[in-house]
Design a protein around this motif. Sequence first.
Motif, short mmCIF file in Angstrom:
data_model
loop_
_atom_site.label_atom_id
_atom_site.label_comp_id
_atom_site.label_asym_id
_atom_site.label_seq_id
_atom_site.Cartn_x
_atom_site.Cartn_y
_atom_site.Cartn_z
N TRP A 2 32.66 32.36 37.48
CA TRP A 2 32.47 33.28 38.59
C TRP A 2 31.10 33.05 39.23
O TRP A 2 30.96 33.11 40.45
N GLU A 3 30.09 32.81 38.41
CA GLU A 3 28.76 32.49 38.94
C GLU A 3 28.81 31.21 39.77
O GLU A 3 28.22 31.13 40.84
N ARG A 4 29.52 30.21 39.26
CA ARG A 4 29.66 28.95 40.00
C ARG A 4 30.41 29.17 41.31
O ARG A 4 30.06 28.59 42.33
N ALA A 5 31.42 30.02 41.28
CA ALA A 5 32.18 30.31 42.50
C ALA A 5 31.29 30.95 43.55
O ALA A 5 31.34 30.58 44.74
N ARG A 16 28.90 28.29 44.93
CA ARG A 16 29.60 27.38 45.85
C ARG A 16 29.85 28.04 47.20
O ARG A 16 29.69 27.41 48.25
N ALA A 17 30.22 29.32 47.18
CA ALA A 17 30.48 30.02 48.44
C ALA A 17 29.20 30.19 49.26
O ALA A 17 29.22 30.04 50.48
N ARG A 49 25.58 28.03 53.74
CA ARG A 49 24.30 27.43 54.14
C ARG A 49 24.45 26.03 54.70
O ARG A 49 23.52 25.50 55.31
N SER A 50 25.59 25.39 54.48
CA SER A 50 25.78 24.02 54.93
C SER A 50 25.76 23.95 56.44
O SER A 50 26.38 24.78 57.11
#
Length: 152
Positions: free
Chosen positions: A61-64, A67-68, A73-74
């Motif tokens: 969940w932290e990784r999700a 990533r979001a 920011r991209s």
Amino acid sequence: MLRGEQTVEWATGMVMALAPCGTREARLVLAAAAELARVPVGEFSAAVVAGARGEPVPAPWERALRRAVEALRSPRSGPEGGRGVGLLPSRARTEDVLARFRAARERLAGAPGDGAARSAMDDVAYTLCVLMGRSTVHEAVLAAERHLAGPD
């Protein structure tokens, strides 16, 4: 104890301060992260709020969430994040708006559930985006910092 919509609002404020972004983008980040984690937004938001209080959050969940936020920011296109600005604002105006943005972000980080703090962040984030001619808050902050760091 926060319940239902309060939890989502609190998590929205946290994402706004973290990313930084406006309310709309923060809700999109929470929705995207919840989808990546394959859980409902309310459950994901509750985990985000609990994590801020020191409770463990599942690593996927932290990784999700990471990533979001990274996707938000991209740059939209090119290294400058899309279109350039033909005419830059004065340094004084840029400094003023960037200072107000940072103050609003700090206020929101201290009280993510405060609707007035979220509204103030939305207002100054919008102003910064318009001032710098950028479509996301992250790009606008970077553009403002580059403008202030550049030669006179």
